[in-house]
Enzyme design. Structure first.
Site, short mmCIF file in Angstrom:
data_model
loop_
_atom_site.label_atom_id
_atom_site.label_comp_id
_atom_site.label_asym_id
_atom_site.label_seq_id
_atom_site.Cartn_x
_atom_site.Cartn_y
_atom_site.Cartn_z
N THR A 1 -0.55 32.51 29.49
CA THR A 1 -1.18 32.73 28.18
C THR A 1 -0.08 32.71 27.13
O THR A 1 1.09 32.94 27.46
CB THR A 1 -1.89 34.09 28.12
OG1 THR A 1 -0.89 35.11 28.26
CG2 THR A 1 -2.91 34.25 29.21
N GLU B 1 -7.65 33.09 31.26
CA GLU B 1 -7.95 33.97 32.40
C GLU B 1 -9.26 33.59 33.09
O GLU B 1 -9.58 34.11 34.15
CB GLU B 1 -8.06 35.43 31.92
CG GLU B 1 -6.75 36.09 31.54
CD GLU B 1 -6.30 35.79 30.11
OE1 GLU B 1 -6.82 34.82 29.51
OE2 GLU B 1 -5.44 36.52 29.59
N LYS C 1 -11.67 47.49 10.60
CA LYS C 1 -12.49 48.71 10.67
C LYS C 1 -12.51 49.36 9.29
O LYS C 1 -11.57 49.99 8.88
CB LYS C 1 -11.93 49.65 11.73
CG LYS C 1 -12.07 49.01 13.09
CD LYS C 1 -11.51 49.82 14.22
CE LYS C 1 -11.59 49.00 15.50
NZ LYS C 1 -10.33 48.42 15.94
N TRP D 1 -17.52 47.70 11.22
CA TRP D 1 -16.61 46.61 11.56
C TRP D 1 -16.90 45.35 10.77
O TRP D 1 -18.04 44.97 10.60
CB TRP D 1 -16.74 46.27 13.06
CG TRP D 1 -16.15 47.33 13.93
CD1 TRP D 1 -15.59 48.49 13.53
CD2 TRP D 1 -16.09 47.32 15.35
NE1 TRP D 1 -15.16 49.22 14.61
CE2 TRP D 1 -15.46 48.52 15.75
CE3 TRP D 1 -16.49 46.42 16.34
CZ2 TRP D 1 -15.23 48.84 17.08
CZ3 TRP D 1 -16.26 46.73 17.67
CH2 TRP D 1 -15.63 47.93 18.04
P1 ADP Z 1 -4.37 31.98 24.43
O1 ADP Z 1 -3.43 31.39 25.41
O2 ADP Z 1 -4.11 31.67 22.99
O3 ADP Z 1 -4.73 33.42 24.68
P2 ADP Z 1 -6.96 31.36 25.33
O4 ADP Z 1 -7.63 30.05 25.27
O5 ADP Z 1 -6.85 32.01 26.62
O6 ADP Z 1 -5.63 31.11 24.68
O7 ADP Z 1 -7.64 32.36 24.29
C1 ADP Z 1 -8.82 32.99 24.60
C2 ADP Z 1 -9.38 33.65 23.37
O8 ADP Z 1 -9.67 32.69 22.37
C3 ADP Z 1 -10.70 34.34 23.62
O9 ADP Z 1 -10.53 35.61 24.18
C4 ADP Z 1 -11.29 34.39 22.22
O10 ADP Z 1 -10.77 35.45 21.46
C5 ADP Z 1 -10.79 33.12 21.61
N1 ADP Z 1 -11.84 32.10 21.68
C6 ADP Z 1 -11.99 31.12 22.60
N2 ADP Z 1 -13.06 30.37 22.32
C7 ADP Z 1 -13.64 30.90 21.21
C8 ADP Z 1 -14.79 30.59 20.42
N3 ADP Z 1 -15.59 29.57 20.71
N4 ADP Z 1 -15.06 31.38 19.36
C9 ADP Z 1 -14.27 32.41 19.04
N5 ADP Z 1 -13.16 32.75 19.73
C10 ADP Z 1 -12.85 32.00 20.80
#
Ligand code: ADP
Length: 544
Positions: free
Chosen positions: A189, A334, A442, A447
């Protein structure tokens, strides 16, 4: 009593074998980074890819690669990278796809943490490795993904030319059979705080994910599809598309380094893909380019958008200008990554266009195999009414149960993964991502979604990018600040932006201030990096 069925292991090698026998002539088209990098288009078939996967597998065995050894790549989306997906995992070694956009110190960290033995590298990224070579001494050598004529001058030690390696190896190989739970690939990640964390996928998880992903209820990939994954093969295995392509025999179009609007359009016009996949920033570039040249994406039927929320303006533009349906998807590294997808349904036929566009802003329903729930701070499940917020927890056979070489279990709760997202779920099981839990604002006990505010702002034609952060406020605890990059020639004012937002958001969500900036920071996966901005602007409203 157990069932009487065979339990042949689900292995990644089975995918490429299947492709070679059932869809040998399916095409794979790649933009290469050799020569001028633009017109250098390579094309071959699944059969060729299968043969070369075996050659690279034999070559790796010759170099001493053993099961479970980590073999890394630092490469674009292209056919050689595709071959490595099968050649490396096929012999039981672990394919570690490195994100070249990580900072050099993070590259050093993950290469050493993964204990990579060999690194396959595209020409573009050779300088990145030269700069850190002294700090990654566990790496035995580097295989440059080029032919002899294009081999660069390099300071890297123990360098091998990819095409030499392939041509010296036999294409005869019986893929080894082993436990389907064995590790197959590794992806880190991007780590907005602290070091990146490793997610180690298994053969079984990869195949189950691909099987669910190709369904019409998810991405709908079939032998009739022509798929253009702009999402990089170093970002969660290009969302599983290489595996799905081998499973179905769809045509695959790899954009290599050309991810700007003009390069993508050139490839789309030439290869006529019907399915595109990528993050919103990429589509903004493509849509702007299409506006400039006044053409439409006629071959494209569906565009999968994930990684960040798809703004309403983008959903509308694909629909109204290009007649393409935006499949809004949500997932995480993940989760291999697919969690939910918002596909066309029969119910949408009876909606007005406006209602459908509203629904498309949600991230969709879980694909088969993924379970999700929202909980409050006590861990109690919250109602699926579309408005109650909660922490989003997930579980399923392609969802991580522990990070690689880590005993930090703080993200795991009784067999569920805490996604770090705050979300709603409605009566029809549609997920609405409200925010990352660390980004949600917040204000006075309620929120505010920074994502919703950003997407409302980005609907203004003069705004290139918008970022909302919560900062300290005397009375309300936190209030939103809107940081905006406007078009160079624009004279748009903060008041005009507030006016524009006034009928799109709840009154009390209105940002307290609009600040114009030249640039905004991003993570290695292209997401807004808010942590430093929050520090920088923390006292902004207090000091007014
Ligand atoms: P990174 O390596 O940047 O963490 P990830 O692809 O694993 O990349 O990131 C996952 C996160 O990206 C999710 O937990 C969410 O917060 C955000 N995310 C992914 N797809 C969407 C979506 N369609 N809309 C909003 N947030 C998203």
């Amino acid at each position: 009593m157990l069932g009487n069925m065979m339990d042949n292991p689900l292995l990644i090698s089975g995918l490429i074998e299947h492709a070679a026998s059932s869809n040998p002539n399916s095409e794979i088209v790649s933009r290469r980074c050799e020569s001028d990098g633009v017109s250098d288009i390579h094309r071959y078939t699944m059969k060729d890819a299968a043969k070369r996967s075996k050659q690279i597998a034999n070559a790796l065995i010759g170099l001493g690669a053993k099961p479970a050894d980590r073999i890394a790549t630092l490469a674009w989306n292209n056919y050689r990278h595709f071959e490595l997906y099968f050649g490396v995992s096929g012999i039981g070694s672990v394919l570690h796809t490195i994100n070249p956009r990580l900072f050099p110190e993070q590259l050093v960290y993950i290469i050493n943490h993964a204990e990579d033995r060999w690194i396959f590298v595209d020409l573009t990224f050779v300088p990145l490795l030269e700069a850190i070579q002294d700090q990654i001494t566990g790496v035995e050598g580097f295989i440059i993904m080029a032919d002899k004529a294009n081999m660069p001058e390099t300071r890297l030690n123990n360098v091998i030319c990819y095409e030499d390696l392939i041509s010296s190896a036999s294409d005869e190989l019986e893929w080894p059979q082993f436990d389907e739970n064995s590790a197959a690939s590794l992806c880190y990640t991007s780590g907005t705080t602290g070091n990146p964390k490793g997610v180690l996928y298994s053969h079984r998880s990869t195949l189950l994910h691909a099987m669910s992903e190709i369904s019409r209820e998810a991405l709908g990939i079939s032998g009739l599809s022509c798929v253009l994954p702009v999402v990089p093969m170093f970002h969660v295995n290009a969302w599983g598309v290489p595996y799905a392509g081998a499973m179905t025999g769809s045509k695959l179009v790899f954009p290599g380094p050309g991810m700007d609007g003009a390069s993508l359009w050139q490839l789309i016009e030439a290869e006529q893909p019907d399915l595109l996949l990528g993050v919103p920033t990429v589509w903004l570039m493509l849509l702007n380019h299409m506006d400039e040249i006044g053409k439409t994406l006629d071959s494209v039927k569906n565009v999968v958008v994930g990684g960040s929320a798809a703004p309403l303006s983008m959903i509308k533009k694909f629909d109204e200008v290009h007649d393409a349906f935006l499949i809004h998807a949500w997932g995480m590294t993940e989760m291999s990554p697919l969690g939910t997808a918002n596909v066309k349904t029969a119910a949408m036929d009876s909606m007005t266009t406006e209602q459908r566009h509203q629904l498309q802003q949600k991230q969709g329903r879980p694909v088969f195999g993924v379970e999700m729930k929202i909980v409050d701070d006590n861990g109690d499940s919250q109602p699926h009414d579309g408005s109650t917020y909660g922490r989003l927890l997930v579980r399923g056979p392609w969802i991580i149960k522990q990070y690689y070489k880590s005993d930090d279990m703080s993200s795991f709760e009784n067999g569920w993964l805490d996604t770090g997202d705050v979300a709603t779920i409605d009566e029809n099981n549609y997920l609405g991502i409200v925010d990352r839990s660390k980004d949600v604002i917040k204000s006075g006990g309620e929120w505010i979604s920074s994502i919703d505010l950003e997407n409302a702002a980005i609907g203004h034609a003069d705004i290139i990018e918008a970022c909302v952060i919560g900062v300290a406020h005397e009375k309300w605890d936190e209030r939103p600040l809107l940081l905006v990059i406007r078009k160079p020639e624009s004279t748009l004012s903060g008041e005009e932006i507030k006016q524009f937002l006034s009928d799109k958001i709840a009154k009390w969500w209105m940002p307290d201030e609009v600040i114009f900036v030249e640039s905004l920071p991003h993570t290695a996966t292209g997401k807004l990096l808010k942590i430093n901005l929050r520090k920088e602007y923390q006292d902004y409203l207090l000091n007014r």
